[in-house]
Design a protein around this motif. Structure first.
Motif, PDB file in Angstrom:
ATOM      1  N   THR A  83       0.855  -1.182   0.000  1.00  0.00           N
ATOM      2  CA  THR A  83       0.000   0.000   0.000  1.00  0.00           C
ATOM      3  C   THR A  83       0.897   1.240   0.000  1.00  0.00           C
ATOM      4  N   ASP A  84       0.318   2.377  -0.311  1.00  0.00           N
ATOM      5  CA  ASP A  84       1.075   3.629  -0.296  1.00  0.00           C
ATOM      6  C   ASP A  84       1.650   3.891   1.098  1.00  0.00           C
ATOM      7  N   ALA A  85       0.871   3.638   2.140  1.00  0.00           N
ATOM      8  CA  ALA A  85       1.349   3.857   3.514  1.00  0.00           C
ATOM      9  C   ALA A  85       2.528   2.934   3.833  1.00  0.00           C
ATOM     10  N   TRP A  90       9.096   3.473   4.655  1.00  0.00           N
ATOM     11  CA  TRP A  90      10.539   3.330   4.437  1.00  0.00           C
ATOM     12  C   TRP A  90      11.050   4.162   3.268  1.00  0.00           C
ATOM     13  N   ALA A  91      10.134   4.723   2.464  1.00  0.00           N
ATOM     14  CA  ALA A  91      10.494   5.632   1.372  1.00  0.00           C
ATOM     15  C   ALA A  91       9.529   6.820   1.453  1.00  0.00           C
ATOM     16  N   PRO A  92       9.812   7.789   2.316  1.00  0.00           N
ATOM     17  CA  PRO A  92       8.865   8.863   2.618  1.00  0.00           C
ATOM     18  C   PRO A  92       8.325   9.627   1.405  1.00  0.00           C
ATOM     19  N   ASP A  93       9.080   9.693   0.321  1.00  0.00           N
ATOM     20  CA  ASP A  93       8.583  10.405  -0.858  1.00  0.00           C
ATOM     21  C   ASP A  93       7.665   9.542  -1.719  1.00  0.00           C
ATOM     22  N   ALA A 104      16.118  -0.967   3.097  1.00  0.00           N
ATOM     23  CA  ALA A 104      14.950  -1.226   3.944  1.00  0.00           C
ATOM     24  C   ALA A 104      14.791  -2.720   4.212  1.00  0.00           C
ATOM     25  N   LEU A 105      15.052  -3.560   3.192  1.00  0.00           N
ATOM     26  CA  LEU A 105      14.976  -5.016   3.399  1.00  0.00           C
ATOM     27  C   LEU A 105      15.986  -5.481   4.436  1.00  0.00           C
TER      28      LEU A 105
END
Length: 140
Positions: A83-85, A90-93, A104-105
């Motif tokens: 989902t976008d959230a 982990w990727a704020p943009d 992030a992984l």
């Protein structure tokens, strides 16, 4: 056994389900895992294939039978887009790069899904969508 985590980057397509199916066909062409001459759809109708997946699997996109909606968090074996959230955690943009996804992984910001499940997301570079990231855990 405890399930094995795997990850892979494939080609981008605007339709995530089409990209997933394309990546499955490409993986099957690289390695048929002893099930020659069959499509992905045919494999998932074969009880021997299902036994193979549930007792070891391929540690690839072949371990998931279908793509579900991002909000579907039921049991696998399925591939689920984030989902976008989930992406923005982990990727704020909202435009994750390959490097951001790998980082992030390797942290607690992007956990692997449960057994027999996979997740995916679009990866970006400066020019726009650049690939599809896939990661999951085998069913065994």
């Amino acid at each position: 056994m405890g399930g094995n985590a795997w990850s892979h980057v494939g080609r981008y397509q605007p339709d995530p389900a089409a990209a997933f199916r394309q990546e499955q066909e490409a993986e099957l062409a690289r390695d048929d895992h002893g099930f020659p001459g069959r499509t992905v759809e045919e494999l998932w109708r074969d009880r021997e294939w299902m036994e193979y997946i549930y007792t070891g699997g391929t540690a690839t996109v072949l371990d998931q039978s279908i793509m579900v909606e991002p909000t579907d968090t039921g049991g696998g074996p399925y591939m689920r887009p984030l989902t976008d959230a989930e992406i923005r955690a982990w990727a704020p943009d909202g435009r994750p790069t390959h490097a951001a996804w790998r980082a992030a992984l390797g942290s607690d910001r992007l956990p692997f899904p449960g057994r027999a499940c996979g997740n995916c997301t679009v990866l970006f570079d400066d020019d726009g969508p650049a690939g599809m990231a896939y990661w999951g855990v085998t069913a065994d």
